[in-house]
Design a protein around this motif. Structure first.
Motif, PDB file in Angstrom:
ATOM      1  N   THR A   6      -1.082   0.406   1.612  1.00  0.00           N
ATOM      2  CA  THR A   6      -1.280   1.212   2.806  1.00  0.00           C
ATOM      3  C   THR A   6       0.057   1.528   3.458  1.00  0.00           C
ATOM      4  O   THR A   6       1.004   0.749   3.349  1.00  0.00           O
ATOM      5  N   ASP A   7       0.090   2.662   4.130  1.00  0.00           N
ATOM      6  CA  ASP A   7       1.265   3.027   4.912  1.00  0.00           C
ATOM      7  C   ASP A   7       0.927   3.045   6.395  1.00  0.00           C
ATOM      8  O   ASP A   7       1.662   3.589   7.201  1.00  0.00           O
ATOM      9  N   GLN A   9      -2.468   1.877   9.527  1.00  0.00           N
ATOM     10  CA  GLN A   9      -3.659   1.139   9.907  1.00  0.00           C
ATOM     11  C   GLN A   9      -4.894   2.021   9.773  1.00  0.00           C
ATOM     12  O   GLN A   9      -4.794   3.239   9.709  1.00  0.00           O
ATOM     13  N   ASN A  10      -6.061   1.378   9.734  1.00  0.00           N
ATOM     14  CA  ASN A  10      -7.311   2.124   9.692  1.00  0.00           C
ATOM     15  C   ASN A  10      -7.504   2.872  11.002  1.00  0.00           C
ATOM     16  O   ASN A  10      -7.184   2.365  12.081  1.00  0.00           O
ATOM     17  N   THR A  55       2.176  -3.294   1.849  1.00  0.00           N
ATOM     18  CA  THR A  55       2.300  -2.431   3.019  1.00  0.00           C
ATOM     19  C   THR A  55       3.652  -1.754   2.897  1.00  0.00           C
ATOM     20  O   THR A  55       4.650  -2.404   2.603  1.00  0.00           O
ATOM     21  N   THR A  64      -2.327  -5.012  10.513  1.00  0.00           N
ATOM     22  CA  THR A  64      -2.565  -4.464   9.181  1.00  0.00           C
ATOM     23  C   THR A  64      -1.877  -5.312   8.121  1.00  0.00           C
ATOM     24  O   THR A  64      -2.460  -5.604   7.070  1.00  0.00           O
ATOM     25  N   TYR A  68      -3.665  -7.277   4.828  1.00  0.00           N
ATOM     26  CA  TYR A  68      -3.211  -7.151   3.442  1.00  0.00           C
ATOM     27  C   TYR A  68      -2.698  -8.484   2.898  1.00  0.00           C
ATOM     28  O   TYR A  68      -2.905  -8.786   1.726  1.00  0.00           O
TER      29      TYR A  68
END
Length: 105
Positions: A6-7, A9-10, A55, A64, A68
């Motif tokens: 991921t780069d 947050q949700n 991340t 986040t 992870y």
């Protein structure tokens, strides 16, 4: 092996999400985070799989990163790569580790 990355947050887009039009569902960011955690636990509990998590980019928040870190098969299989050079090094490290896997009968 699975590499989850991921780069950021949700978040819920104001127009559309993975669950359809945003104004037609009750999905929240907490729901997304809970589902992510459920999927990670399911993979770790019921499948013979190694989970690497990454991340990347400098804007990833600590919450986040913790999601992870918890998702990875072990803390050694979580990586934070805030810049391109770090991301390259992460993939080289994962590649080296995967190259040591041997298939046996």
């Amino acid at each position: 092996a699975i590499v989850m990355m991921t780069d950021g947050q949700n978040f819920i887009n104001s127009y559309y999400s993975a669950y359809g039009p945003s104004n037609q569902n009750d999905v929240t960011v907490n729901d997304l985070n809970d589902r992510f955690a459920e999927i990670c636990e399911e993979m770790k509990d019921n499948h013979d799989v190694t989970i690497y998590t990454v991340t990347f980019a400098s804007g990833v928040n600590e919450t986040t990163k913790e999601f992870y870190r918890d998702c990875a098969s072990s803390e050694d299989q979580y990586y934070d790569a805030p810049n391109q050079e770090d991301l390259i090094a992460v993939f080289e490290a994962i590649g080296r580790e995967l190259s040591n896997i041997h298939i046996s009968r």
